[in-house]
Motif scaffolding. Structure first.
Motif, short mmCIF file in Angstrom:
data_model
loop_
_atom_site.label_atom_id
_atom_site.label_comp_id
_atom_site.label_asym_id
_atom_site.label_seq_id
_atom_site.Cartn_x
_atom_site.Cartn_y
_atom_site.Cartn_z
N TYR A 60 0.66 -0.97 0.01
CA TYR A 60 0.24 0.20 0.04
C TYR A 60 0.58 1.37 -0.43
CZ TYR A 60 -4.21 -3.50 1.42
OH TYR A 60 -4.61 -4.64 1.56
N ASP A 62 1.80 4.45 1.58
CA ASP A 62 1.97 5.25 3.25
C ASP A 62 0.76 5.87 3.80
OD1 ASP A 62 4.95 5.36 3.54
OD2 ASP A 62 4.11 3.92 3.05
N LYS A 65 -2.09 3.14 4.26
CA LYS A 65 -2.52 1.89 5.23
C LYS A 65 -3.36 2.29 6.25
CE LYS A 65 2.51 1.36 3.83
NZ LYS A 65 3.66 1.07 4.29
#
Length: 120
Positions: A60, A62, A65
């Motif tokens: 993912y 950042d 996430k």
């Protein structure tokens, strides 16, 4: 010819959820990773998430996430992006992408995109 078709976008308030779907046709889908990208107005397209064929490897960006979840149903040749706790900065056109080669993470095929708008 590989065809990707996204659906599930829309208008949602901040904190809300949406689930995007992408159906793949014209390809076996076997051994192919899949990815989601997005492009906000005035910005370049950016990576959001990717998933391997067997869902073993998931990555993912950042900022998503803990809020977004990518998954796939290989029998249905469909990849999903569950988006929770949406923020106004998530507003963008979301694109599904597939690589030309099995096992590759270089994405060559793209859907037409689905608009996600998050209001504050």
């Amino acid at each position: 010819q590989v065809h990707l078709e996204e659906s599930g976008g829309g208008l949602v308030q901040a904190g809300g959820s949406l689930r995007l779907s992408c159906v793949v046709s014209g390809s076996t889908f076997i051994n192919y990773a899949m990815g989601w990208f997005r492009q906000a107005p005035g910005k370049e397209r950016e990576f959001v998430a990717r998933i391997s064929w067997g869902s073993i490897s998931i990555v993912y960006e950042d900022s998503v996430k803990g809020r977004f979840t990518i998954s796939r149903d290989n029998a249905k040749k469909t990849v999903y992006l569950q988006m929770n706790s949406l923020k106004p900065e998530d507003t963008a056109v979301y694109y599904c992408a597939a690589p030309r080669l099995p096992g590759s993470y270089e994405f060559d095929y793209w859907g037409q995109g689905t608009q996600v708008t998050v209001s504050s």
